[in-house]
Design a protein around this motif. Structure first.
Motif, PDB file in Angstrom:
ATOM      1  N   ILE A  39      24.233   3.401  21.968  1.00 57.51           N
ATOM      2  CA  ILE A  39      25.080   2.686  22.917  1.00 57.51           C
ATOM      3  C   ILE A  39      26.044   1.842  22.086  1.00 57.51           C
ATOM      4  O   ILE A  39      25.627   0.959  21.345  1.00 57.51           O
ATOM      5  N   LYS A  40      27.339   2.121  22.223  1.00 55.98           N
ATOM      6  CA  LYS A  40      28.347   1.430  21.415  1.00 55.98           C
ATOM      7  C   LYS A  40      29.409   0.783  22.295  1.00 55.98           C
ATOM      8  O   LYS A  40      30.555   0.679  21.896  1.00 55.98           O
ATOM      9  N   THR A  41      29.042   0.355  23.450  1.00 55.65           N
ATOM     10  CA  THR A  41      30.006  -0.206  24.389  1.00 55.65           C
ATOM     11  C   THR A  41      30.216  -1.698  24.151  1.00 55.65           C
ATOM     12  O   THR A  41      29.304  -2.392  23.713  1.00 55.65           O
ATOM     13  N   GLU A  42      31.399  -2.146  24.440  1.00 53.96           N
ATOM     14  CA  GLU A  42      31.711  -3.572  24.398  1.00 53.96           C
ATOM     15  C   GLU A  42      31.455  -4.201  25.770  1.00 53.96           C
ATOM     16  O   GLU A  42      31.453  -5.410  25.915  1.00 53.96           O
ATOM     17  N   HIS A  43      31.271  -3.360  26.768  1.00 49.38           N
ATOM     18  CA  HIS A  43      31.025  -3.826  28.130  1.00 49.38           C
ATOM     19  C   HIS A  43      29.533  -4.086  28.281  1.00 49.38           C
ATOM     20  O   HIS A  43      28.836  -4.316  27.309  1.00 49.38           O
ATOM     21  N   SER A  44      29.024  -3.996  29.439  1.00 50.78           N
ATOM     22  CA  SER A  44      27.618  -4.304  29.699  1.00 50.78           C
ATOM     23  C   SER A  44      26.679  -3.292  29.043  1.00 50.78           C
ATOM     24  O   SER A  44      26.504  -2.179  29.523  1.00 50.78           O
ATOM     25  N   VAL A  45      26.097  -3.703  27.934  1.00 49.71           N
ATOM     26  CA  VAL A  45      25.146  -2.838  27.242  1.00 49.71           C
ATOM     27  C   VAL A  45      23.897  -2.638  28.108  1.00 49.71           C
ATOM     28  O   VAL A  45      23.226  -1.618  28.013  1.00 49.71           O
ATOM     29  N   HIS A  46      23.633  -3.589  28.982  1.00 49.00           N
ATOM     30  CA  HIS A  46      22.472  -3.477  29.866  1.00 49.00           C
ATOM     31  C   HIS A  46      22.675  -2.358  30.874  1.00 49.00           C
ATOM     32  O   HIS A  46      21.799  -1.505  31.056  1.00 49.00           O
ATOM     33  N   LEU A  47      23.826  -2.339  31.518  1.00 46.61           N
ATOM     34  CA  LEU A  47      24.108  -1.277  32.481  1.00 46.61           C
ATOM     35  C   LEU A  47      24.231   0.068  31.771  1.00 46.61           C
ATOM     36  O   LEU A  47      23.721   1.083  32.258  1.00 46.61           O
ATOM     37  N   ALA A  48      24.869   0.083  30.610  1.00 49.54           N
ATOM     38  CA  ALA A  48      25.009   1.336  29.856  1.00 49.54           C
ATOM     39  C   ALA A  48      23.643   1.889  29.459  1.00 49.54           C
ATOM     40  O   ALA A  48      23.408   3.095  29.523  1.00 49.54           O
ATOM     41  N   SER A  49      22.742   1.007  29.063  1.00 48.23           N
ATOM     42  CA  SER A  49      21.389   1.452  28.676  1.00 48.23           C
ATOM     43  C   SER A  49      20.636   1.997  29.883  1.00 48.23           C
ATOM     44  O   SER A  49      19.968   3.031  29.794  1.00 48.23           O
ATOM     45  N   PHE A  50      20.752   1.316  31.010  1.00 55.44           N
ATOM     46  CA  PHE A  50      20.112   1.786  32.234  1.00 55.44           C
ATOM     47  C   PHE A  50      20.670   3.150  32.627  1.00 55.44           C
ATOM     48  O   PHE A  50      19.921   4.087  32.908  1.00 55.44           O
ATOM     49  N   ASP A  51      21.994   3.258  32.610  1.00 55.72           N
ATOM     50  CA  ASP A  51      22.629   4.530  32.975  1.00 55.72           C
ATOM     51  C   ASP A  51      22.208   5.651  32.026  1.00 55.72           C
ATOM     52  O   ASP A  51      21.936   6.773  32.468  1.00 55.72           O
ATOM     53  N   ALA A  52      22.123   5.353  30.740  1.00 55.19           N
ATOM     54  CA  ALA A  52      21.719   6.369  29.761  1.00 55.19           C
ATOM     55  C   ALA A  52      20.263   6.778  29.979  1.00 55.19           C
ATOM     56  O   ALA A  52      19.914   7.962  29.845  1.00 55.19           O
ATOM     57  N   LEU A  53      19.406   5.835  30.338  1.00 53.61           N
ATOM     58  CA  LEU A  53      18.005   6.150  30.637  1.00 53.61           C
ATOM     59  C   LEU A  53      17.943   7.104  31.833  1.00 53.61           C
ATOM     60  O   LEU A  53      17.208   8.100  31.802  1.00 53.61           O
TER      61      LEU A  53
END
Length: 194
Positions: free
Chosen positions: A96-110
């Motif tokens: 995950i290399k986002t500058e935005h919400s790493v929390h939402l990106a991690s959830f979405d990736a899961l």
């Protein structure tokens, strides 16, 4: 609640992040141990905060007679789940290399890599088979859905308690957070150890 609409939204966001390079797939995960360690430390912190908040002897022994750490129990329980999800993603080479919400990106990736593909379900079905449980597929689907819903609920609760409530969370909310984090961490750690 995790419904099909949320799953579709997560998948769409991941596909956009893959195109933009905010999520990348590599061969190996260099930071699995880092995330596993942070997950354990966060869960241990949540347990300690809850214990000091509920046990008079601990409050007295530590000199914090009026201590109430329920809000931080919720936060650290969530963070243990977040770090465990990151460990699982990292173990699969998902960065995950986002500058935005790493929390939402991690959830979405899961959701994208493990829930929508049935990988969490497959692992849970295998666990049930080893334990000799009946109705493997139905139980596996339900447990997989429950784990992901727990993560979603805790992410939402942490945000709400941290940014909106302005008051200390109730003890039962903190206990629910601890219980969810424990189940989530145990299930994902088993997947990583395969």
């Amino acid at each position: 609640m995790l419904d099909e609409k949320k799953v579709k939204e997560s998948k769409k966001r991941v596909e956009q992040m893959l195109k933009s390079g905010e999520i990348v797939k590599e061969k190996d995960g260099k930071f699995v141990e880092f995330f596993l360690d942070n997950a354990k430390k966060s869960f241990d912190s949540a347990r300690l905060l809850f214990a000091v908040s509920t046990e008079n002897g601990l409050r007295k022994a530590t000199g914090f007679q009026d201590f109430n750490g329920f809000l931080w129990t919720v936060n650290t329980s969530y963070y243990s789940m977040f770090y465990m999800a990151r460990a699982l993603l990292e173990s699969s080479g998902i960065k995950i290399k986002t500058e935005h919400s790493v929390h939402l990106a991690s959830f979405d990736a899961l959701i994208y890599y493990f829930y929508a593909t049935g990988k969490i379900q497959k692992h849970i079905i295998e666990e049930f088979q080893e334990a000799g449980a009946e109705s493997y597929e139905v139980l596996g689907k339900e447990k997989a859905k429950s784990l992901v819903e727990d993560y979603f609920s805790e992410r939402e609760k942490r945000s709400r308690f941290t940014y909106e409530m302005g008051e200390i969370a109730l003890q039962n909310k903190a206990q629910t957070s601890l219980d969810r984090a424990k189940r989530f961490n145990e299930a994902l750690r088993k997947m990583i150890e395969l």
